[in-house]
Design an enzyme around this catalytic site. Structure first.
Site, PDB file in Angstrom:
ATOM      1  CG  PHE A   1      35.368  44.066  44.574  1.00  0.00           C
ATOM      2  CD1 PHE A   1      36.313  43.303  45.244  1.00  0.00           C
ATOM      3  CD2 PHE A   1      34.215  43.437  44.127  1.00  0.00           C
ATOM      4  CE1 PHE A   1      36.117  41.946  45.479  1.00  0.00           C
ATOM      5  CE2 PHE A   1      34.012  42.077  44.348  1.00  0.00           C
ATOM      6  CZ  PHE A   1      34.962  41.339  45.025  1.00  0.00           C
TER       7      PHE A   1
ATOM      8  CG  ASP B   1      31.869  46.591  37.886  1.00  0.00           C
ATOM      9  OD1 ASP B   1      30.661  46.411  38.113  1.00  0.00           O
ATOM     10  OD2 ASP B   1      32.769  45.903  38.410  1.00  0.00           O
TER      11      ASP B   1
ATOM     12  CE  LYS C   1      27.309  43.757  44.558  1.00  0.00           C
ATOM     13  NZ  LYS C   1      27.428  42.820  45.686  1.00  0.00           N
TER      14      LYS C   1
HETATM   15  C1  LIG Z   1      31.423  46.675  41.403  1.00  0.00           C
HETATM   16  C2  LIG Z   1      31.402  45.178  41.531  1.00  0.00           C
HETATM   17  N1  LIG Z   1      31.802  44.427  40.496  1.00  0.00           N
HETATM   18  C3  LIG Z   1      31.789  43.084  40.555  1.00  0.00           C
HETATM   19  C4  LIG Z   1      31.382  42.428  41.688  1.00  0.00           C
HETATM   20  C5  LIG Z   1      31.369  40.934  41.726  1.00  0.00           C
HETATM   21  O1  LIG Z   1      30.060  40.483  41.695  1.00  0.00           O
HETATM   22  P1  LIG Z   1      29.720  38.963  42.107  1.00  0.00           P
HETATM   23  O2  LIG Z   1      30.028  38.844  43.561  1.00  0.00           O
HETATM   24  O3  LIG Z   1      28.260  38.821  41.796  1.00  0.00           O
HETATM   25  O4  LIG Z   1      30.564  38.088  41.281  1.00  0.00           O
HETATM   26  C6  LIG Z   1      30.959  43.171  42.794  1.00  0.00           C
HETATM   27  C7  LIG Z   1      30.548  42.502  44.030  1.00  0.00           C
HETATM   28  O5  LIG Z   1      30.458  43.071  45.081  1.00  0.00           O
HETATM   29  C8  LIG Z   1      30.972  44.584  42.715  1.00  0.00           C
HETATM   30  O6  LIG Z   1      30.582  45.339  43.745  1.00  0.00           O
END
Ligand SMILES: Cc1ncc(COP(=O)(O)O)c(C=O)c1O
Length: 403
Positions: free
Chosen positions: A145, A230, A259
């Site tokens: 994700f 990520d 986050k």
């Molecule tokens: C690993 C990862 N990357 C990207 C995102 C996207 O982040 P945002 O919701 O702040 O755009 C998330 C959100 O849960 C995530 O867990």
């Protein structure tokens, strides 16, 4: 949605009484609880009921709710200077960037933005600019994700989420998770970067292995491809290290995070090795709010508390206690994850959504990260007594849900 459900949704979202429809778009299901206050690991709803928060706003409030030092920093900055744009210099963005660079081993530069998706979007654009024409593909893993913008949605290795939004931007490929042969086959000369999470969070809390991350690093070096990690969910202490990839002893070229960085204040960041970051020149990428003083002052305070409290080590210890207590619960098929990012896999026949809903009813906030697994991601300063209370509540709920 029928009229009754629409009214209930509006009320749960905090709309004034009597509205027939919720003024917010229906991108989330109707909540059953509205929270009005938090402190540390605790939350209170509008009826004054107390809950233990073992989700931390989806792994965001690493220091817990309403942390006094972060609250003071935000309030002080709000009274001083909130925003002037990146056309001008401000504090404390550079200081936060330096600290992040240090935590990542040094030698890099940071781009600030407002969310995880934007941090990944910056990484994807950087990889394309670095790769040059003809070298633009980004390879990510199935089950990953990476966000909800069109590009990060395509990077997200969950094809069922793509369908309604086709056509998505070109330049994304997916390979099986934890499969070095599949990755090797995907890395042709059109590939600029590999993008992976150290623990697939939304995909079900699936940690990578040391062998996989080492193999990815080697493949990327062999083929002249960037290794981008990520860390939006795993970064800033959550897994028991400052960054999840540090469990595996690899050094990535690009790291994204968001986050936990502002303990709830929206802020994201994309770090890159300096020679990679040099691919960006003024005008290539920007965001109006990114790096503004309000957000970076929250991040500065968050990092200061995290360092003082040695949050990664605390998360590792607390995660071990939580995992050890969970495995002893009847109704669980297993526990996986790293540090305080854990999934409790339920025995066959127990529905994770029903367990999460019943847990909320019992005063424990968790979520169903898959139809069969509960995610636990409490604040990193969670106390032992809170862990014991949460496990006891979850145990009762699972027992009640067992067939
Ligand atoms: C690993 C990862 N990357 C990207 C995102 C996207 O982040 P945002 O919701 O702040 O755009 C998330 C959100 O849960 C995530 O867990």
């Amino acid at each position: 949605m029928n009229a009754g459900a629409a009214r209930a949704h509006a009320r749960a979202m905090g709309a004034p009484d009597g509205l027939a429809h919720c003024p917010l778009m229906p991108t989330y299901g109707a909540p059953t609880v509205q929270f009005v206050r938090g402190a540390g690991t605790e939350l209170w709803d509008r009826d004054g009921r107390r809950y233990l928060d073992f989700l931390s706003g989806l792994a965001v409030v690493g220091l817990g709710h309403a942390h006094p030092e972060v609250a003071d920093a935000i309030a002080e900055q709000a009274r001083t200077l909130v925003h002037v744009s990146n056309l001008f210099g401000t504090e404390p963005g550079a200081q936060v960037a330096l600290e992040l660079d240090e935590l990542l081993g040094g030698g890099g530069q940071v781009f600030f933005c407002n969310s995880g998706a934007e941090a990944n979007e910056a990484a994807i654009k950087l990889a394309r600019k670095w790769g040059g024409h003809g070298r633009f593909n980004v390879v990510s893993a199935y089950g990953s994700f990476h966000g909800r913008t069109l590009a990060t949605l395509h990077a997200t290795g969950q094809p069922q989420k793509h369908e309604a939004f086709q056509p998505l931007p070109e330049g994304f490929r997916h390979v099986a998770w934890d499969d070095l042969d599949a990755l090797a086959a995907a890395l042709d000369p059109t590939v600029a970067a590999v993008l992976l999470e150290p623990v697939q969070g939304e995909g079900g809390v699936n940690p990578a292995t040391t062998a996989y991350f080492h193999g990815v690093r080697e493949l990327c070096d062999e083929r002249g491809v960037l290794f981008m990690v990520d860390e939006v969910q795993t970064g800033l202490g959550r897994t028991g290290r400052w960054f999840g990839h540090q469990h595996f002893g690899v050094v990535p070229d690009v790291v994204t995070m968001a986050k936990a960085l502002g303990n709830g204040m929206p802020i994201g960041a994309c770090w890159a090795r300096r020679d990679v970051a040099a691919a960006f020149v003024p005008g290539d990428h920007a965001t109006t709010f990114g790096g503004q003083p309000l957000a970076t002052s929250a991040a500065r305070a968050t990092l200061a508390v995290m360092r003082r409290e040695e949050v990664p080590a605390r998360a590792e210890r607390a995660g071990a206690r939580l995992a050890d207590s969970l495995v002893a619960l009847p109704g669980l098929a297993g526990v996986r994850g790293l540090g305080l990012l854990l999934a409790a896999e339920l025995e066959a026949g127990i529905d994770a959504r029903e367990v999460a809903a019943a847990a909320l009813g019992a005063g424990l906030v968790v979520n169903a990260v898959t139809p069969t697994a509960i995610r636990l991601a409490p604040p990193l300063l969670v106390g032992d007594d809170e862990i014991d209370e949460a496990v006891s509540l979850l145990g009762d709920v699972i027992e009640g849900a067992s067939p």
